[in-house]
Write a protein that holds these residues in place. Structure first.
Motif, PDB file in Angstrom:
ATOM      1  N   ALA A   5       0.810  -1.217   0.000  1.00 35.60           N
ATOM      2  CA  ALA A   5       0.000   0.000   0.000  1.00 35.60           C
ATOM      3  C   ALA A   5       0.844   1.268   0.000  1.00 35.60           C
ATOM      4  CB  ALA A   5      -0.940  -0.006   1.209  1.00 35.60           C
ATOM      5  N   ARG A   6       1.968   1.248   0.713  1.00 33.69           N
ATOM      6  CA  ARG A   6       2.821   2.436   0.722  1.00 33.69           C
ATOM      7  C   ARG A   6       3.425   2.684  -0.666  1.00 33.69           C
ATOM      8  NH1 ARG A   6       3.917   0.112   5.851  1.00 33.69           N
ATOM      9  NH2 ARG A   6       3.690   1.550   7.607  1.00 33.69           N
ATOM     10  N   THR A   7       3.774   1.605  -1.332  1.00 36.36           N
ATOM     11  CA  THR A   7       4.406   1.725  -2.649  1.00 36.36           C
ATOM     12  C   THR A   7       3.398   2.130  -3.718  1.00 36.36           C
ATOM     13  OG1 THR A   7       5.924  -0.036  -1.966  1.00 36.36           O
ATOM     14  CG2 THR A   7       5.904   0.558  -4.302  1.00 36.36           C
ATOM     15  N   SER A   8       2.207   1.526  -3.683  1.00 36.69           N
ATOM     16  CA  SER A   8       1.209   1.827  -4.717  1.00 36.69           C
ATOM     17  C   SER A   8       0.720   3.276  -4.642  1.00 36.69           C
ATOM     18  CB  SER A   8       0.012   0.870  -4.609  1.00 36.69           C
ATOM     19  OG  SER A   8      -0.679   1.048  -3.392  1.00 36.69           O
ATOM     20  N   ALA A   9       0.940   3.930  -3.493  1.00 35.58           N
ATOM     21  CA  ALA A   9       0.548   5.339  -3.356  1.00 35.58           C
ATOM     22  C   ALA A   9       1.555   6.290  -3.988  1.00 35.58           C
ATOM     23  CB  ALA A   9       0.392   5.683  -1.866  1.00 35.58           C
ATOM     24  N   ASN A  10       2.695   5.761  -4.426  1.00 32.66           N
ATOM     25  CA  ASN A  10       3.778   6.603  -4.962  1.00 32.66           C
ATOM     26  C   ASN A  10       3.979   6.322  -6.447  1.00 32.66           C
ATOM     27  OD1 ASN A  10       6.225   7.803  -5.691  1.00 32.66           O
ATOM     28  ND2 ASN A  10       7.181   7.364  -3.726  1.00 32.66           N
ATOM     29  N   PRO A  11       3.508   7.188  -7.336  1.00 32.56           N
ATOM     30  CA  PRO A  11       3.649   6.950  -8.776  1.00 32.56           C
ATOM     31  C   PRO A  11       5.096   6.770  -9.229  1.00 32.56           C
ATOM     32  CG  PRO A  11       2.057   8.686  -8.392  1.00 32.56           C
ATOM     33  CD  PRO A  11       2.707   8.400  -7.070  1.00 32.56           C
ATOM     34  N   PHE A  12       6.051   7.462  -8.577  1.00 33.00           N
ATOM     35  CA  PHE A  12       7.462   7.302  -8.949  1.00 33.00           C
ATOM     36  C   PHE A  12       7.932   5.878  -8.646  1.00 33.00           C
ATOM     37  CE2 PHE A  12       7.212  11.945  -8.128  1.00 33.00           C
ATOM     38  CZ  PHE A  12       7.627  12.401  -9.368  1.00 33.00           C
ATOM     39  N   ALA A  13       7.577   5.379  -7.454  1.00 33.60           N
ATOM     40  CA  ALA A  13       7.961   4.016  -7.079  1.00 33.60           C
ATOM     41  C   ALA A  13       7.290   2.998  -7.993  1.00 33.60           C
ATOM     42  CB  ALA A  13       7.593   3.748  -5.617  1.00 33.60           C
ATOM     43  N   MET A  14       6.012   3.244  -8.324  1.00 30.58           N
ATOM     44  CA  MET A  14       5.303   2.325  -9.207  1.00 30.58           C
ATOM     45  C   MET A  14       5.949   2.282 -10.587  1.00 30.58           C
ATOM     46  SD  MET A  14       3.009   0.673  -7.622  1.00 30.58           S
ATOM     47  CE  MET A  14       2.523  -0.130  -9.147  1.00 30.58           C
ATOM     48  N   GLN A  15       6.379   3.424 -11.097  1.00 31.80           N
ATOM     49  CA  GLN A  15       7.014   3.448 -12.414  1.00 31.80           C
ATOM     50  C   GLN A  15       8.357   2.724 -12.383  1.00 31.80           C
ATOM     51  OE1 GLN A  15       5.404   4.642 -15.250  1.00 31.80           O
ATOM     52  NE2 GLN A  15       7.054   3.385 -16.104  1.00 31.80           N
ATOM     53  N   GLU A  16       9.092   2.879 -11.292  1.00 31.01           N
ATOM     54  CA  GLU A  16      10.370   2.172 -11.151  1.00 31.01           C
ATOM     55  C   GLU A  16      10.155   0.661 -11.178  1.00 31.01           C
ATOM     56  OE1 GLU A  16      13.563   1.240  -7.595  1.00 31.01           O
ATOM     57  OE2 GLU A  16      12.686   3.247  -7.672  1.00 31.01           O
ATOM     58  N   ILE A  17       9.140   0.199 -10.472  1.00 32.29           N
ATOM     59  CA  ILE A  17       8.833  -1.230 -10.454  1.00 32.29           C
ATOM     60  C   ILE A  17       8.348  -1.687 -11.824  1.00 32.29           C
ATOM     61  CG2 ILE A  17       7.239  -2.949  -9.511  1.00 32.29           C
ATOM     62  CD1 ILE A  17       7.428  -1.440  -6.837  1.00 32.29           C
ATOM     63  N   ALA A  18       7.501  -0.872 -12.463  1.00 32.02           N
ATOM     64  CA  ALA A  18       7.009  -1.219 -13.803  1.00 32.02           C
ATOM     65  C   ALA A  18       8.163  -1.356 -14.782  1.00 32.02           C
ATOM     66  CB  ALA A  18       6.012  -0.162 -14.281  1.00 32.02           C
ATOM     67  N   ASP A  19       9.122  -0.453 -14.714  1.00 34.92           N
ATOM     68  CA  ASP A  19      10.286  -0.520 -15.604  1.00 34.92           C
ATOM     69  C   ASP A  19      11.091  -1.795 -15.342  1.00 34.92           C
ATOM     70  OD1 ASP A  19       9.551   1.902 -16.686  1.00 34.92           O
ATOM     71  OD2 ASP A  19      10.950   3.088 -15.454  1.00 34.92           O
ATOM     72  N   ALA A  20      11.208  -2.170 -14.073  1.00 31.42           N
ATOM     73  CA  ALA A  20      11.961  -3.381 -13.726  1.00 31.42           C
ATOM     74  C   ALA A  20      11.236  -4.640 -14.189  1.00 31.42           C
ATOM     75  CB  ALA A  20      12.198  -3.432 -12.221  1.00 31.42           C
ATOM     76  N   LEU A  21       9.913  -4.565 -14.314  1.00 34.64           N
ATOM     77  CA  LEU A  21       9.112  -5.720 -14.738  1.00 34.64           C
ATOM     78  C   LEU A  21       9.018  -5.846 -16.252  1.00 34.64           C
ATOM     79  CD1 LEU A  21       6.156  -5.439 -12.209  1.00 34.64           C
ATOM     80  CD2 LEU A  21       7.671  -7.419 -12.440  1.00 34.64           C
ATOM     81  N   ASN A  22       9.466  -4.849 -16.965  1.00 34.95           N
ATOM     82  CA  ASN A  22       9.339  -4.858 -18.423  1.00 34.95           C
ATOM     83  C   ASN A  22       9.990  -6.113 -19.018  1.00 34.95           C
ATOM     84  OD1 ASN A  22       8.497  -3.722 -20.855  1.00 34.95           O
ATOM     85  ND2 ASN A  22      10.525  -2.868 -21.238  1.00 34.95           N
ATOM     86  N   GLY A  23       9.213  -6.878 -19.770  1.00 33.63           N
ATOM     87  CA  GLY A  23       9.721  -8.101 -20.380  1.00 33.63           C
ATOM     88  C   GLY A  23       9.508  -9.337 -19.532  1.00 33.63           C
ATOM     89  N   ALA A  24       9.066  -9.184 -18.290  1.00 35.88           N
ATOM     90  CA  ALA A  24       8.828 -10.335 -17.414  1.00 35.88           C
ATOM     91  C   ALA A  24       7.441 -10.920 -17.682  1.00 35.88           C
ATOM     92  CB  ALA A  24       8.954  -9.924 -15.957  1.00 35.88           C
ATOM     93  N   ASP A  25       7.257 -12.153 -17.254  1.00 38.66           N
ATOM     94  CA  ASP A  25       5.957 -12.818 -17.389  1.00 38.66           C
ATOM     95  C   ASP A  25       5.609 -13.420 -16.029  1.00 38.66           C
ATOM     96  OD1 ASP A  25       3.643 -13.981 -18.277  1.00 38.66           O
ATOM     97  OD2 ASP A  25       4.632 -15.697 -19.227  1.00 38.66           O
ATOM     98  N   VAL A  26       5.015 -12.603 -15.176  1.00 36.51           N
ATOM     99  CA  VAL A  26       4.724 -13.009 -13.805  1.00 36.51           C
ATOM    100  C   VAL A  26       3.458 -12.300 -13.350  1.00 36.51           C
ATOM    101  CG1 VAL A  26       6.179 -11.150 -12.867  1.00 36.51           C
ATOM    102  CG2 VAL A  26       5.709 -13.174 -11.473  1.00 36.51           C
ATOM    103  N   PRO A  27       2.591 -12.973 -12.592  1.00 37.29           N
ATOM    104  CA  PRO A  27       1.421 -12.279 -12.042  1.00 37.29           C
ATOM    105  C   PRO A  27       1.852 -11.226 -11.016  1.00 37.29           C
ATOM    106  CG  PRO A  27       1.093 -14.662 -12.002  1.00 37.29           C
ATOM    107  CD  PRO A  27       2.540 -14.425 -12.316  1.00 37.29           C
ATOM    108  N   VAL A  28       1.186 -10.068 -11.052  1.00 38.10           N
ATOM    109  CA  VAL A  28       1.476  -8.983 -10.117  1.00 38.10           C
ATOM    110  C   VAL A  28       0.167  -8.541  -9.471  1.00 38.10           C
ATOM    111  CG1 VAL A  28       2.372  -6.645  -9.835  1.00 38.10           C
ATOM    112  CG2 VAL A  28       3.450  -8.207 -11.472  1.00 38.10           C
ATOM    113  N   LEU A  29       0.159  -8.522  -8.147  1.00 37.57           N
ATOM    114  CA  LEU A  29      -0.996  -8.071  -7.387  1.00 37.57           C
ATOM    115  C   LEU A  29      -0.684  -6.706  -6.784  1.00 37.57           C
ATOM    116  CD1 LEU A  29      -1.782 -11.415  -5.504  1.00 37.57           C
ATOM    117  CD2 LEU A  29      -2.636 -10.662  -7.725  1.00 37.57           C
ATOM    118  N   VAL A  30      -1.602  -5.756  -6.938  1.00 36.77           N
ATOM    119  CA  VAL A  30      -1.375  -4.387  -6.477  1.00 36.77           C
ATOM    120  C   VAL A  30      -2.327  -4.072  -5.330  1.00 36.77           C
ATOM    121  CG1 VAL A  30      -1.296  -1.960  -7.123  1.00 36.77           C
ATOM    122  CG2 VAL A  30      -0.708  -3.718  -8.818  1.00 36.77           C
TER     123      VAL A  30
END
Length: 378
Positions: A112-137
């Motif tokens: 919840a702390r991370t999902s409230a921060n668009p900068f943190a979410m974008q960093e995680i999204a960039d790290a997930l680029n190309g991955a194939d894994v379920p993600v729960l937010v």
């Protein structure tokens, strides 16, 4: 308004069991290899197929137990190898994502702390680029459906097609029986905007204490949630974090057995009675809107009167009298004080908005006239 995302339905997530409710369970924190394995074996024995454990723990204040860190990853790999369970952990930054993917973790969730921060979410999204894994937010700490939707959209834009939402309640300064107030209307709004996103409920973090877990879980099932994420520990009273909200695997099994799983449209059930009741509700809704419209017409007339007599829009004593009187009237009609308060606060705010427009009519006309003169000069 409904938004379209490129997502796979949950029955194509390659989980061992996709029958509702999907249960994700395990300790708040991975503490020791023995604790992890003991809890996992008991859960697996009771039919749980997805094991969760926190190894990086974001804490409010420094000095609290912040998780064992990366040394816990081999323990989770052992759980997967020995029990066949899918493994889920929380990630809060790009490094966590990298290490989790390298360790072969099956499901990632974002807190919840991370999902409230668009900068943190974008960093995680960039790290997930190309991955194939379920993600729960998980929902953000503050009750904001759009912020939650935005976090999910960032993950989807990274190419992740297996995305779910976790409702874990919202922080509040108000006293409450809950650790985090549910605000059930927020996940309902999320479902309206993103109907293709499966929603899990995290009753552990909503409740903050084990006595409330069953009632919250039942509420989630009654609202047609897809699954539950419940914290379970082999020795919860001695857990290193969030001890009061964790239960034993055996208690979890008993609780799950008590849940009533309802269906949206059960086979063999006539919908005639339901449709008749819905028709009557629709009729009352129209009447309610007509009454509110008439009330706002009167509020506008009051605005003109206040303007003519140079009176303030807000009349605090009158507002407090309206609120107090209607809370008492509502209670006699078996309507909760919370509902009455929210409804009349919304009505009062709309009345203020209309009276404000009345007060500013002259200024608006003058402004428009000045703009017309300026255009004519140009």
């Amino acid at each position: 308004m409904e938004k379209q995302l490129n997502l796979l339905p949950i029955n194509q997530w390659n989980l061992a069991d996709t029958k509702k409710p999907i249960i994700i369970s395990g300790p708040c924190s991975a503490e020791t290899e023995e604790q992890v394995m003991t809890t996992a074996r008991s859960l697996s024995k009771n039919g749980i197929t997805v094991f969760r454990a926190g190894i990086w723990k974001p804490r409010t204040r420094p000095g609290s137990f912040e998780g064992v860190g990366s040394i816990g990853l081999p323990w989770l790999k052992r759980v997967k190898k020995e029990t066949g369970m899918h493994i889920a952990i929380e990630v809060a930054n790009a490094m966590h994502v990298k290490e989790a993917l390298e360790a072969g973790i099956d499901i990632l969730w974002i807190g919840a702390r991370t999902s409230a921060n668009p900068f943190a979410m974008q960093e995680i999204a960039d790290a997930l680029n190309g991955a194939d894994v379920p993600v729960l937010v998980k929902n953000p700490v503050n009750p904001d459906a759009d912020l939650w939707v935005g976090a999910i959209e960032r993950i989807n834009k990274a190419g992740i097609t297996r995305i779910g939402a976790i409702h874990r309640g919202f922080s509040s300064y108000d006293r409450s029986i809950y650790r985090n107030v549910p605000h059930w209307q927020i996940p309902i709004e999320l479902r309206s905007q993103l109907p293709q996103v499966p929603i899990f409920c995290d009753p552990s973090h909503i409740a903050g204490r084990r006595e409330l877990l069953q009632s919250i879980s039942q509420k989630a099932m009654d609202l047609d949630f897809d699954g539950l994420m419940i914290e379970s520990h082999c020795n919860p009273d001695n857990a290193w974090s969030d001890a009061k909200q964790q239960i034993t695997p055996e208690s979890l099994d008993i609780m799950l057995e008590s849940l009533i799983i309802r269906k949206m449209n059960p086979e063999g059930v006539s919908l005639n009675t339901l449709e008749d009741l819905r028709f009557r509700i629709d009729k009352l809704d129209n009447e309610l809107l007509d009454i509110i419209q008439k009330r706002m017409t009167l509020a506008t007339e009051i605005g003109h009167y206040k303007k003519q007599n140079n009176m303030t829009i807000l009349q605090q004593s009158r507002w407090e009298d309206i609120l107090g009187t209607n809370i008492k009237k509502g209670e006699k009609r078996e309507l909760s004080s919370g509902f009455i308060m929210k409804m009349f606060k919304a009505i009062h705010q709309e009345s203020i908005n209309k009276q404000t427009r009345v007060m500013n009519e002259k200024h608006t006309l003058a402004k428009n006239k000045n703009e017309q003169i300026i255009k004519a000069v140009k």
